[in-house]
Each structure stands twice: as structure tokens, then as C-alpha cells.
Motif scaffolding. Structure first.
Motif, PDB file in Angstrom:
ATOM      1  N   PHE A 224       8.515 -13.934  -2.529  1.00  0.00           N
ATOM      2  CA  PHE A 224       7.182 -14.461  -2.563  1.00  0.00           C
ATOM      3  C   PHE A 224       6.531 -14.473  -3.697  1.00  0.00           C
ATOM      4  N   ALA A 225       5.953 -15.577  -4.229  1.00  0.00           N
ATOM      5  CA  ALA A 225       4.769 -15.461  -5.367  1.00  0.00           C
ATOM      6  C   ALA A 225       4.090 -14.287  -5.360  1.00  0.00           C
ATOM      7  N   GLU A 226       3.563 -13.806  -6.464  1.00  0.00           N
ATOM      8  CA  GLU A 226       2.649 -12.630  -6.422  1.00  0.00           C
ATOM      9  C   GLU A 226       1.333 -13.419  -6.656  1.00  0.00           C
ATOM     10  N   ILE A 227       0.276 -12.858  -6.015  1.00  0.00           N
ATOM     11  CA  ILE A 227      -0.989 -13.614  -6.269  1.00  0.00           C
ATOM     12  C   ILE A 227      -1.859 -12.464  -6.756  1.00  0.00           C
ATOM     13  N   ASP A 228      -2.904 -12.796  -7.592  1.00  0.00           N
ATOM     14  CA  ASP A 228      -3.971 -11.609  -8.253  1.00  0.00           C
ATOM     15  C   ASP A 228      -4.982 -11.751  -6.942  1.00  0.00           C
ATOM     16  N   GLN A 229      -5.080 -10.648  -6.475  1.00  0.00           N
ATOM     17  CA  GLN A 229      -5.725 -10.286  -5.511  1.00  0.00           C
ATOM     18  C   GLN A 229      -7.207  -9.815  -5.926  1.00  0.00           C
ATOM     19  N   THR A 230      -7.548  -9.692  -7.331  1.00  0.00           N
ATOM     20  CA  THR A 230      -8.751  -9.136  -7.479  1.00  0.00           C
ATOM     21  C   THR A 230      -9.850  -9.979  -7.495  1.00  0.00           C
ATOM     22  N   PRO A 231     -10.886  -9.838  -6.743  1.00  0.00           N
ATOM     23  CA  PRO A 231     -11.927 -10.576  -6.234  1.00  0.00           C
ATOM     24  C   PRO A 231     -13.020 -10.702  -7.473  1.00  0.00           C
TER      25      PRO A 231
ATOM     26  N   ASP B 151       0.944  -1.183   0.103  1.00  0.00           N
ATOM     27  CA  ASP B 151      -0.003   0.042   0.190  1.00  0.00           C
ATOM     28  C   ASP B 151       0.739   1.430   0.002  1.00  0.00           C
ATOM     29  N   LEU B 152       2.168   1.099   0.029  1.00  0.00           N
ATOM     30  CA  LEU B 152       3.107   2.206  -0.048  1.00  0.00           C
ATOM     31  C   LEU B 152       3.026   3.147   1.013  1.00  0.00           C
ATOM     32  N   THR B 153       2.806   2.868   1.991  1.00  0.00           N
ATOM     33  CA  THR B 153       2.695   3.395   3.345  1.00  0.00           C
ATOM     34  C   THR B 153       4.105   3.317   4.225  1.00  0.00           C
ATOM     35  N   CYS B 154       4.723   2.389   4.065  1.00  0.00           N
ATOM     36  CA  CYS B 154       5.959   2.309   4.951  1.00  0.00           C
ATOM     37  C   CYS B 154       6.841   1.416   4.015  1.00  0.00           C
ATOM     38  N   PHE B 155       8.294   1.289   4.596  1.00  0.00           N
ATOM     39  CA  PHE B 155       9.063   0.272   3.861  1.00  0.00           C
ATOM     40  C   PHE B 155       9.971  -0.295   5.137  1.00  0.00           C
ATOM     41  N   PHE B 156      10.673  -1.375   4.850  1.00  0.00           N
ATOM     42  CA  PHE B 156      11.422  -2.069   5.880  1.00  0.00           C
ATOM     43  C   PHE B 156      12.806  -2.329   5.351  1.00  0.00           C
ATOM     44  N   THR B 157      13.744  -2.235   6.504  1.00  0.00           N
ATOM     45  CA  THR B 157      15.185  -2.500   6.064  1.00  0.00           C
ATOM     46  C   THR B 157      15.797  -3.453   6.935  1.00  0.00           C
ATOM     47  N   SER B 158      16.544  -4.289   6.432  1.00  0.00           N
ATOM     48  CA  SER B 158      17.364  -5.247   7.222  1.00  0.00           C
ATOM     49  C   SER B 158      18.921  -4.889   6.934  1.00  0.00           C
TER      50      SER B 158
ATOM     51  N   GLY C  94      22.812 -10.303  10.520  1.00  0.00           N
ATOM     52  CA  GLY C  94      22.995 -10.691   9.020  1.00  0.00           C
ATOM     53  C   GLY C  94      21.746 -11.290   8.396  1.00  0.00           C
ATOM     54  N   GLN C  95      20.812 -10.428   8.289  1.00  0.00           N
ATOM     55  CA  GLN C  95      19.589 -10.786   7.358  1.00  0.00           C
ATOM     56  C   GLN C  95      19.726 -10.111   6.197  1.00  0.00           C
ATOM     57  N   GLN C  96      20.106 -10.995   5.109  1.00  0.00           N
ATOM     58  CA  GLN C  96      20.811 -10.444   3.852  1.00  0.00           C
ATOM     59  C   GLN C  96      19.607 -10.159   2.971  1.00  0.00           C
ATOM     60  N   SER C  97      18.542 -10.706   3.047  1.00  0.00           N
ATOM     61  CA  SER C  97      17.184 -10.264   2.003  1.00  0.00           C
ATOM     62  C   SER C  97      16.010 -10.063   2.849  1.00  0.00           C
ATOM     63  N   LEU C  98      15.415  -9.168   2.392  1.00  0.00           N
ATOM     64  CA  LEU C  98      13.914  -8.859   3.031  1.00  0.00           C
ATOM     65  C   LEU C  98      12.845  -8.752   1.961  1.00  0.00           C
ATOM     66  N   ARG C  99      11.629  -9.306   1.958  1.00  0.00           N
ATOM     67  CA  ARG C  99      10.579  -9.303   0.808  1.00  0.00           C
ATOM     68  C   ARG C  99       9.415  -9.138   1.696  1.00  0.00           C
ATOM     69  N   VAL C 100       8.401  -8.147   1.181  1.00  0.00           N
ATOM     70  CA  VAL C 100       7.152  -8.115   1.973  1.00  0.00           C
ATOM     71  C   VAL C 100       6.182  -8.823   1.120  1.00  0.00           C
ATOM     72  N   ARG C 101       5.177  -9.552   1.500  1.00  0.00           N
ATOM     73  CA  ARG C 101       4.176 -10.375   0.792  1.00  0.00           C
ATOM     74  C   ARG C 101       3.265  -9.343   0.125  1.00  0.00           C
ATOM     75  N   ASP C 102       2.812  -9.640  -1.041  1.00  0.00           N
ATOM     76  CA  ASP C 102       1.831  -8.877  -1.683  1.00  0.00           C
ATOM     77  C   ASP C 102       0.543  -8.570  -1.078  1.00  0.00           C
ATOM     78  N   ASP C 103       0.054  -9.112  -0.165  1.00  0.00           N
ATOM     79  CA  ASP C 103      -0.976  -8.746   0.756  1.00  0.00           C
ATOM     80  C   ASP C 103      -0.658  -7.969   1.913  1.00  0.00           C
ATOM     81  N   GLY C 104       0.631  -7.708   1.999  1.00  0.00           N
ATOM     82  CA  GLY C 104       1.207  -6.822   3.249  1.00  0.00           C
ATOM     83  C   GLY C 104       1.266  -7.311   4.513  1.00  0.00           C
ATOM     84  N   LYS C 105       0.804  -8.528   4.840  1.00  0.00           N
ATOM     85  CA  LYS C 105       0.553  -9.063   6.009  1.00  0.00           C
ATOM     86  C   LYS C 105       1.990  -9.623   6.577  1.00  0.00           C
ATOM     87  N   ILE C 106       2.820 -10.067   6.019  1.00  0.00           N
ATOM     88  CA  ILE C 106       3.904 -10.501   6.677  1.00  0.00           C
ATOM     89  C   ILE C 106       5.362 -10.367   5.733  1.00  0.00           C
TER      90      ILE C 106
END
Length: 247
Positions: free
Chosen positions: A183-190, A91-98, A135-147
Motif C-alpha cells: 500500500f502507498a503510505e499517506i500522511d494522516q496528519t490533519p 496502532d501496534l495492537t495486533c498482527f496478521f499472518t498468512s 497460498g496467500q504469499q504476501s500480506l500488508r496492512v494499510r496505514d489507516d489500519g482499516k483493511i
């Protein structure tokens, strides 16, 4: 496409498919940041460049298309070691860094405004958590923004809540350090369907059962599940890639 620039603390933005350099994100003038370690570009009212530096600083620069200039909107040093990876929430409200240290930082994703001109070097991140795992080399947010997930030098993949930043799971399989997660990207369109008239519902139900019997084989059900699962992939120094199905 954004890549580290010809100068260590700058970022060059290229246009594809022409491969022509069209923009250069300037370095931070107010402090020494060292070289660029992680980059993410996106659009939020205008082109935004999120950068992580060798010094542990994270910054946001916004580009103004009207006068072709860059404005520094955010600068924060949440880490004592170089930033290794960063990613933005969907949702482009925040970002995370490792980082090479044990901290994960959560930062505001500030949008440019006409009157905005500030540096947040003293304000700190929204939240910083000492995970106890350096040493957390890579960080990715899932496309539903939950984890979000991180790849650790200790060979572990860790899953965290984006809301609380608490550790939810530790995935152990690799024998050496894990360097990348995705993470695999999932189509969230209902999907919606128009209800059938009452008098036709028995016919529709009968037809649906016939189609399910004809097409609902085990392999097809497995394929359908595979296409709608938030797969988590991890790549390690051991040369192996693991695939996980969680939550």
C-alpha cells in the motif's frame, strides 16, 4: 534491519549504515519451528521481533536493553503450513499472518513488561479465518489500519477488513500467481487553518477563487489526487505490476 540468521531458526539484526550485526533473536526452545519464513521488527517500549516459521508458528520476542537479553512473549501455531507473510497493525495492537494454507491469523501484539514471562502456545490467536484460498504469499496492512490485502498463488489480490476479517474485494487481472502486495503510505496528519476575521472573509474568498482558477488545472488536480490515494500495488510471476485504487 532483520534477516534470517546463520542458523535457520534465528534472526540477525543489523545496524545501518555500518552493516554491523548487533543482535541475534534466539530460536524457540520449547518446540521445533523449522526455518524463519517471515520477519517484522518494530519498537513497542523496546525492540520487538515478530517471526513466522516453517512449522506455522508465530512468535514475539522482546529485547531488553538493560541486560541485552531476549524474552519470548508469545508463541502460537495458527497454521498447518509454513507462514509466508506477516504484518502489524499501525496502532501496534495486533498482527496478521498468512500461510501456504488457507488460514489468516490475527494475533495480539504483546508489549514487554518487567514481570512478564509466558508462552501462549496453547491460547491460540485472537482470530483465525479459513479463507478457502490456499497460498496467500504476501500480506500488508494499510496505514489507516482499516483493511489489509493479500497476494494469492491463484493470481488474485484479496482485500479484507482488519476488524471483521471478512473478504471485501477480489482483484483479478494477473494471469499467474501474485507474490507481493504493498500500500502507498499517506500522511494522516490533519491540516488546520486559522479562520479569517469576518470583515476579511469576502476578500479571502475572492482570492481563493482566483488561485483555484489559476492553479486548479486538470493535471494538478490529478497530481493532488495521486498523492492522497491509498494505492495498492501488486507484483506477479507474470512479470507485471498492477496498481489499484480501492476504498
Amino acid at each position: 534491519m532483520a534477516v534470517p540468521g546463520t542458523r535457520d531458526s534465528q534472526v540477525d539484526v543489523f545496524q545501518l549504515p555500518s552493516e554491523r550485526r548487533i543482535l541475534t533473536v534466539p530460536d524457540v526452545k520449547s518446540t521445533k519451528t523449522g526455518m524463519i519464513m517471515a520477519i517484522r521488527i518494530l519498537y513497542k517500549k523496546d525492540l520487538i521481533a515478530i517471526t513466522g516459521y516453517e512449522s506455522g508458528h508465530a512468535a514475539i520476542h522482546a529485547h531488553s536493553s538493560s541486560d541485552n537479553t531476549w524474552q519470548l512473549l508469545y508463541l502460537c501455531n495458527a497454521h498447518t503450513q509454513p507462514i509466508l507473510s506477516l504484518d502489524a497493525s499501525p496502532d501496534l495492537t495486533c498482527f496478521f499472518t498468512s500461510s501456504a494454507d488457507a488460514t489468516i491469523g490475527k494475533h495480539p501484539l504483546i508489549a514487554p513488561t518487567k514481570t512478564q514471562s509466558r508462552e501462549h502456545s496453547a491460547d491460540g490467536p485472537l482470530k483465525a479465518v479459513n479463507t478457502g484460498h490456499a497460498g496467500q504469499q504476501s500480506l500488508r496492512v494499510r496505514d489507516d489500519g482499516k483493511i489489509y490485502a493479500t497476494a494469492g498463488w491463484d493470481g488474485r489480490v484479496r482485500v479484507y477488513s482488519t476488524k471483521t476479517m471478512k473478504e471485501l474485494a477480489v482483484l483479478k487481472w494477473h494471469e499467474e500467481g501474485v507474490y507481493a502486495v504493498a500500500f502507498a503510505e499517506i500522511d494522516q496528519t490533519p491540516t488546520t487553518a486559522t479562520p479569517a476575521p469576518v470583515e476579511n472573509r469576502a476578500t479571502v474568498a475572492s482570492t481563493t477563487q482566483s488561485l483555484t482558477h489559476a492553479t486548479g488545472s486538470v493535471s494538478q488536480q490529478r497530481d493532488a489526487k495521486a498523492r492522497t490515494t491509498h494505492w495498492l500495488a501488486a507484483g506477479s510471476k507474470d512479470g507485471k505490476v498492477s496498481l489499484w485504487d480501492i476504498y
